[in-house]
Design a protein around this motif. Structure first.
Motif, PDB file in Angstrom:
ATOM      1  N   PRO A 105      47.956  46.154  39.649  1.00 24.46           N
ATOM      2  CA  PRO A 105      46.543  46.325  40.018  1.00 24.46           C
ATOM      3  C   PRO A 105      46.314  47.510  40.951  1.00 24.46           C
ATOM      4  N   VAL A 106      45.925  48.635  40.383  1.00 26.45           N
ATOM      5  CA  VAL A 106      45.665  49.850  41.167  1.00 26.45           C
ATOM      6  C   VAL A 106      44.331  50.430  40.732  1.00 26.45           C
ATOM      7  N   THR A 107      43.331  50.374  41.581  1.00 24.35           N
ATOM      8  CA  THR A 107      42.061  51.038  41.307  1.00 24.35           C
ATOM      9  C   THR A 107      41.255  51.090  42.582  1.00 24.35           C
ATOM     10  N   GLY A 110      38.122  48.375  43.404  1.00 21.65           N
ATOM     11  CA  GLY A 110      38.297  47.026  43.938  1.00 21.65           C
ATOM     12  C   GLY A 110      37.690  45.936  43.081  1.00 21.65           C
ATOM     13  N   ASP A 111      37.295  46.248  41.823  1.00 17.82           N
ATOM     14  CA  ASP A 111      36.640  45.221  41.010  1.00 17.82           C
ATOM     15  C   ASP A 111      37.633  44.416  40.168  1.00 17.82           C
ATOM     16  N   LEU A 112      38.917  44.730  40.277  1.00 24.18           N
ATOM     17  CA  LEU A 112      39.937  43.843  39.702  1.00 24.18           C
ATOM     18  C   LEU A 112      40.326  42.907  40.832  1.00 24.18           C
ATOM     19  N   ALA A 119      43.341  42.325  46.417  1.00 25.45           N
ATOM     20  CA  ALA A 119      42.923  43.719  46.590  1.00 25.45           C
ATOM     21  C   ALA A 119      43.695  44.563  45.600  1.00 25.45           C
ATOM     22  N   THR A 120      43.179  45.752  45.326  1.00 28.16           N
ATOM     23  CA  THR A 120      43.906  46.673  44.463  1.00 28.16           C
ATOM     24  C   THR A 120      44.402  47.840  45.309  1.00 28.16           C
TER      25      THR A 120
END
Lengths: 509, 509
Positions: A105-107, A110-112, A119-120
């Motif tokens: 999860p990297v973005t 922050g909507d993932l 948190a991403t």
């Protein structure tokens, strides 16, 4: 990875998915990595339009993985990339490709975010840089005492970045897309809301202020969303940009005509790959400043508002908050996720995401896990107009802000103080040593969210019950247990929706 | 101040000069200051259009100082404020006002720079924040590999901020106003220069890049300067904004017509108090991006340039770099200047500026001095068109970048590496502890500029000569000395212009 097996090889694909399809690899060595460690951006490998979805793309990915004889493929990204990772994992398993697919999860947006992903990677850094800039603007505003700053933040459709930044920097006003969508506020109502704030401040002799909005706000306004959908439909029917205005429905045409010309031009620009408007290209902050100025002039003329003339300055904080040196939190988080990926690979799991929960606690209390990607996926109909994902295709949906959650409650509670008291907070630039170097996103630390920790607590309880209720326990205890557990069962049956996944979770320590 | 005399009182004027004229004071106590120490912005006192120039303003200042029975008035600001300080000192002395006027060099633009003033307070902070943002943009550019970023920096007419930021962040290109003015480059030539860079990069397969320009660039382009002057003239003759285009001279009208409409609109906006164009309001970066795109499309059509289409993103870094938490260097510098002000007051000096030289050395080797403001002033004719300062009024002029100085030489030397090698440097946010917390502006550390130190060295030599040449020295020594000193005298007579000041310098330690 090398500690597990010194012969392991780590390959990077040059240019993201394009590099994957074209099998353009780069062996990543300790030595090479040393000058990129803890640096921002993606310049070691580059990035592209990250999508692995069409039959050609999926086939190309499979043949690359087979040809390169990969044990695992790690896909780093947000909701889109991780949805693709899940589909790819399924496809590889079906087509006898031994490569296991793992998501990370990297973005920045922050909507993932869900019970597994608190948190991403990148979110903390982007929020810190934006908060630094917002607080600079706040201090500039209060020093000069005569301008309203309208600041739009990059961050996709959800407003997580705007919420976090508001909690970090305390601007006078913040308007979240989720609030607007929930209350179905029109453009006129939003304008009036801002003007009421400006008026309340003018009553206190204050003629400056800072308003923060997310770039996704424009799509949260019902009539704007409908207009954008109509424009999208016309785009899909290959209507040229010049002809779009004349083919809108009467009410959409009326709204379109009401908007200032710079917004009209931006709205009919060509769309992004997912058929939504190019959010970063729409100067919503300028639209609002324009409408607020007109309304304030009207109010002044009507004698409702006295004092200095309303004056605004607009800002869009886009790429200047990206590519920053990452915060210590993001670095630590990314390192831990990397270690989890190695564990997942070693365990031979396919279609899992590396996750860490209990992030608000100290690093040695973080909980590492592998979560099936399917546990985060759901099927929806008509997610967004004509460009919607067709029924039957499960994806990870972007999570909007939970308006019932603690972070939002804190913001609402402080809203009137933020509005009137110039309660600005100055976090400064990201610190790497000394006080402040260990700070985490406020939204992460506020929420009660140690989901996996809670599951462990539950399992502890179940184990205890099992120990007590061994054959030999008294009739009374057994009776009491049966009635209690039957009751729990009834409640849960009523509350639970069927789970999306049959795959188990894996915990690492 | 309290250490010298516990009964001393420090008053601040609320709202800058307006507060001075209206005698709106705030007694600044240790306690009150504690929550503002080392913070950014001017929100304790606020700021206004800082000018004390008209007869009414000067009279109001005098009556405020007399009524409040002030021993000293400290004026903090750039070239304009310090010029006003000098005039006020003269006026107070002439009109028997006991208040001594002291100037302090504080301005983000860094254009108050001379042999006594190596840097201004705020310059380091603004350059650090801007460099952080530029380097973020650089990393974003190289990660995506498909956009050219055109970044315009706030900083007034001179290009000091742009030069310092370029040395800190190493963008691919930087165009300084002073270069353009010196080489009399036209808009077309600047466009071509940028396009040549874009083409050279495309030859290496690079389709991204970062260009930095100062906001003053627009006025450095000869034909644009002339056009702005014509528009200013028409404004002064009360021609309305709508009528301006029709009243331009034929060639100016042709240039005006050639410019994109958004620039036309911005150019005829109402001007700043000094009658120059509102630099921060003119989107020069968008103008250049527009012209470069047109030229690149032309070159591509002609087959001169191949590969990906040129694509640009524009940024203006304005108020987001102001109001920042100040760097340690700026804090230390400001504290030392504050101490010098107390010394100047105690010495009863009028019309002096507090200065620190040898800034590149460690703080305990900094040289503190009081320099007569007149030593920095000069008289010029036709500084800028119709709004020019009338002849006979000495002012402190903004210093442009010295194209012969070491800082510029370093930039030029690295220019082709910056252009082609993506030699980006990432300073990160301002650090308050740990490595990097003590960094200073590169332009300050590069230059050989310890002027006051050199004067001390000279005086040491003169003392030594005097000691050797006491009566009793040999005839030969005396003869050699006379011929040497006569020669020095001749050379200096030839080289020296008359000094502007009769007032002595004061050194503090």
């Amino acid at each position: 990875m090398k500690a597990r097996n010194p012969h392991s090889v780590l390959l990077g694909f040059l240019g993201g998915t394009e590099g994957l399809f074209a099998k353009k690899t780069l062996e990543i060595t300790e030595d090479m990595l040393s000058s990129y460690k803890n640096q921002g951006g993606f310049d070691l490998l580059g990035r592209t339009v990250d999508q692995i979805r069409t039959t050609e793309q999926v086939d190309a990915a499979k043949s690359a993985c087979c040809d390169l004889n990969l044990d695992g493929l790690i896909i780093i990204g947000g909701v889109t990339s991780n949805s693709d990772a899940a589909q790819l994992a399924e496809f590889f398993a079906e087509h006898d490709c031994k490569t296991k697919v793992i998501g990370v999860p990297v973005t920045l947006s922050g909507d993932l975010r869900n019970q597994f992903v608190e948190a991403t990677v990148g979110f903390d850094t982007v929020c810190k840089v934006n908060s630094q800039l917002i607080s600079n603007v706040c201090l500039d505003a209060i020093s000069a005492g005569k301008y309203y700053y309208f600041v739009r933040l990059m961050g996709g459709k959800a407003s997580h970045v705007a919420l976090e930044c508001a909690l970090q920097s305390h601007p006078n006003m913040v308007i979240l897309g989720e609030e607007v969508a929930f209350s179905k506020l029109t453009l006129k109502e939003i304008t009036n809301k801002i003007c009421d704030g400006v008026e309340a401040r003018a009553d206190q002799g204050k003629y400056h202020g800072v308003l923060v909005i997310p770039e996704g706000l424009i799509e949260s306004i019902p009539e704007m969303y409908a207009l954008i959908q109509e424009i999208n439909n016309l785009h899909s029917s290959n209507v040229t940009e010049a002809d779009i205005p004349s083919q809108l429905s009467p009410w959409a045409a009326a709204l379109f005509k009401f908007l200032p010309s710079f917004i009209r031009r931006e709205l009919i620009l060509h769309q992004e790959s997912d058929n939504s408007a190019q959010l970063s290209q729409i100067d919503t902050e300028q639209l609002l400043a324009h409408l607020v100025e007109a309304e304030m002039n009207k109010r002044t003329k009507e004698g409702k508002c006295k004092g200095r003339k309303f004056s605004s300055v607009c800002h869009f904080f886009g790429s200047q908050a990206r590519g920053s040196l990452p915060s210590n939190f993001d670095c630590n988080y990314a390192y831990v996720l990397g270690h989890i990926c190695v564990q997942i690979m070693a365990a031979g799991l396919n279609g899992y995401m590396a996750t860490v929960t209990n992030l608000k606690d100290s690093t040695n209390k973080w909980r590492c896990a592998a979560v099936p990607l399917t546990a985060m996926m759901s099927v929806r109909r008509h997610l967004r107009g004509p460009g919607a994902v067709p029924i039957g295709r499960p994806v990870i949906h972007p999570s909007p802000i939970d308006l019932k959650a603690e972070s939002y409650a804190v913001l609402r509670e402080k809203a009137s103080s933020f509005l009137l008291d110039d309660f600005y907070r100055t976090p400064g630039g990201i610190q790497f040593e000394g006080p402040g170097a260990g700070t985490k996103p406020i939204t992460v630390t506020i929420e009660e969210q140690d989901y996996l920790g809670d599951i462990e607590i539950l399992q502890d309880y179940l184990d205890k019950v099992r120990t007590i209720l061994k054959p030999g326990c008294s009739r009374e205890i057994l009776k009491a247990s049966i009635s209690s557990i039957a009751s729990v069962n009834d409640v849960l049956k009523f509350m639970s929706a069927p789970l999306n996944t049959e795959l188990p979770l894996y915990h690492f320590s």
